[in-house]
Design a protein around this motif. Sequence first.
Motif, short mmCIF file in Angstrom:
data_model
loop_
_atom_site.label_atom_id
_atom_site.label_comp_id
_atom_site.label_asym_id
_atom_site.label_seq_id
_atom_site.Cartn_x
_atom_site.Cartn_y
_atom_site.Cartn_z
N VAL A 18 -70.01 -25.93 -9.94
CA VAL A 18 -70.26 -27.23 -10.58
C VAL A 18 -71.76 -27.49 -10.61
O VAL A 18 -72.30 -27.96 -11.63
N GLU A 19 -72.45 -27.19 -9.54
CA GLU A 19 -73.90 -27.39 -9.50
C GLU A 19 -74.60 -26.53 -10.55
O GLU A 19 -75.56 -26.97 -11.18
N GLN A 20 -74.13 -25.31 -10.75
CA GLN A 20 -74.71 -24.46 -11.79
C GLN A 20 -74.44 -25.02 -13.17
O GLN A 20 -75.32 -25.02 -14.03
N PRO A 47 -67.54 -25.99 -5.86
CA PRO A 47 -68.70 -26.90 -5.77
C PRO A 47 -70.02 -26.25 -6.19
O PRO A 47 -70.83 -26.86 -6.90
N ALA A 48 -70.26 -25.02 -5.79
CA ALA A 48 -71.49 -24.33 -6.19
C ALA A 48 -71.51 -24.07 -7.69
O ALA A 48 -72.56 -24.18 -8.34
N LEU A 80 -67.35 -34.20 -14.14
CA LEU A 80 -67.96 -34.79 -12.94
C LEU A 80 -67.05 -35.82 -12.28
O LEU A 80 -66.88 -35.81 -11.05
N LYS A 88 -74.00 -28.15 -13.88
CA LYS A 88 -74.88 -29.32 -14.01
C LYS A 88 -76.28 -28.89 -14.46
O LYS A 88 -76.86 -29.49 -15.37
N ALA A 89 -76.83 -27.88 -13.82
CA ALA A 89 -78.17 -27.41 -14.17
C ALA A 89 -78.20 -26.88 -15.61
O ALA A 89 -79.12 -27.20 -16.37
N SER A 147 -71.64 -20.25 -17.23
CA SER A 147 -71.37 -21.02 -16.01
C SER A 147 -70.08 -21.83 -16.13
O SER A 147 -69.31 -21.91 -15.18
#
Length: 120
Positions: A97-99, A94-95, A44, A101-102, A77
Motif C-alpha cells: 500500500v505504501e508503494q 501494508p508495505a 485507502l 501511495k508513492a 505496484s
Amino acid sequence: MTLQECYAALEGDYAGVTSRLPTERMVQKFVLKFLNDGSYDLLLRSMETEDYAEAFRAAHTIKGVCQNLDFTKLYQSSSQLSEALRNGFTPEAPALVEQVKADYTQTADAIRMYQASLNV
C-alpha cells in the motif's frame, strides 16, 4: 509540458498507449479523467477499515486503469497489491500500500503538472 513528458514523469509507456488509442487527444482525455477516479481514495479507506475485499476491488480497478493507460510504474505496484489482497489480508499488504501511495502520488503530480500546462 507535453503529454509525452507527462508519461516520462509518471514512468509510463507513451508509445504503448499511443499505439492502442487512436489519437493523442483521446489519450489526453483519459489521462485527465484519471484524477477523478475514486478508486485510490476507496483503497485507502478500505485499508483503514480493514475491509480487504473492498481494498482488493479498489486495487484491482487501479491496476486495470493503469494497464489501459500504460501507467507502468503504478500498474506494477497496484498489480502486486491486488494479488496480495486477492484472498484477504496478507502481511506484505501494508508495505505494498505504501508503494502504491508513492507511485500514485508520482502519477497524480505528473498529471496535475500536465493539466496546469494546458491551462484547463
